[in-house]
Design a protein around this motif. Sequence first.
Motif, short mmCIF file in Angstrom:
data_model
loop_
_atom_site.label_atom_id
_atom_site.label_comp_id
_atom_site.label_asym_id
_atom_site.label_seq_id
_atom_site.Cartn_x
_atom_site.Cartn_y
_atom_site.Cartn_z
N TYR A 21 0.83 -1.30 0.15
CA TYR A 21 0.00 -0.11 -0.09
C TYR A 21 0.89 1.32 -0.04
O TYR A 21 0.64 2.61 -0.60
N TRP A 22 2.14 0.88 0.53
CA TRP A 22 2.97 2.53 0.50
C TRP A 22 3.38 2.71 -0.94
O TRP A 22 3.53 3.73 -1.15
N TYR A 23 3.72 1.81 -1.66
CA TYR A 23 4.23 2.14 -2.93
C TYR A 23 2.93 2.41 -3.71
O TYR A 23 3.08 3.38 -4.69
N SER A 24 1.58 1.94 -3.36
CA SER A 24 0.64 2.46 -4.30
C SER A 24 0.20 3.97 -3.81
O SER A 24 -0.14 4.84 -4.66
N VAL A 25 0.28 4.34 -2.50
CA VAL A 25 0.32 5.95 -2.27
C VAL A 25 1.24 6.67 -3.08
O VAL A 25 0.97 7.58 -3.53
N LYS A 26 2.47 6.28 -3.08
CA LYS A 26 3.53 7.23 -3.78
C LYS A 26 3.20 7.09 -5.10
O LYS A 26 3.23 8.23 -5.73
N SER A 27 2.95 6.07 -5.82
CA SER A 27 2.85 6.14 -7.28
C SER A 27 1.45 6.91 -7.77
O SER A 27 1.44 7.64 -8.49
N ASN A 28 0.39 6.89 -6.79
CA ASN A 28 -0.68 7.50 -7.33
C ASN A 28 -0.46 9.05 -6.85
O ASN A 28 -1.03 10.14 -7.34
N LEU A 29 0.40 9.29 -5.93
CA LEU A 29 0.52 10.75 -5.37
C LEU A 29 1.46 11.38 -6.64
O LEU A 29 1.23 12.49 -7.09
#
Length: 330
Positions: A21-29
């Motif tokens: 989920y941390w990767y998903s947050v960064k990529s979507n940001l």
Amino acid sequence: MFWLGYFLFNVLRWGSYFNDYWYSVKSNLVEFPIHIIFVYINIYYLIPKFILRKKYWTYILSLAAMLALVYLVRTGLNYLLVTKDIWPEADNPAQFMEFNHIIAVVLGELYVIGFVTAIKLVIDWSIERRKNEDLAKLQLSTELKYLRTQIQPHFFFNTLNNLYALTLKKSDNAPRLVIKLSDMMQYILYDVNSSKANLLEEIIHINNYIDLERLRFENRVEAELDITGDIEDVDVPPLLFLSFVENCFKHGMKGTDKLEIKINFTVLPNHYLEFTISNSFNPENSLETNNGIGNENAKRRLNLLFSNNYVLETQIEGNTYNLFLKIPIK
């Protein structure tokens, strides 16, 4: 609120897909500001400037240039800020400017553009339709008010002619006509102040009009009015039926010694009202008039109020003129 909801959905979706989920947050940001900028450029610049002006090829080329820019910016920022693996969704590691990677990024961006633009266009269409409906209602209300103002001078003109005829003959009925006319003016000028009127009051108004004509023509008028059904809570367009009653006297009295009128109101169980009126007349006299506005006014009002949801028919049988009207009621 829309973009926040869309962002959270994407974070949960891709976080679940990668179990990170941390990767998903960064990529979507990284990606969402690009989505937002690109979408609003498309909605507020490209579509108005090119699509609405039918410059379709210019729009396609501009969109292609924007997609190329998006690919470069999005891939570069992901590489610098998120992960060195520029396409973690793929089974095999991908290289920058690889064809499949370009297609994946472009299709993903087109999906966002199409999805959000469709929502915006639907909202705009809904707002525009509501504005058009409000405008149509205003125009309808204005025209109906105008048509009603046509009816009133028309009616008073005819009645004053009747009064003038009685005064010329020094008739004792002239004072009674003035009282009747006063009652009708009270109804038209003060009681009828909306787009609907109670059917019972309209019938009383019609009776008053017939009484006025009886005062003028004395024993030459024979009128019969029948009512079928419960009319107490029935509302109808004001002064609609009066024009048809006026025409009975206008055409029926020409070249005849006696005018016979039959009027019937029938309230049907299926929320419709039937109005029939017949009058005797001399077939040798034409039914056409040069300056009459009553029937044309009534037809115009019926079209405005009920569109195609009404029936208006006329028929001549021998020396009798028949009119049939059916309108919806609530």
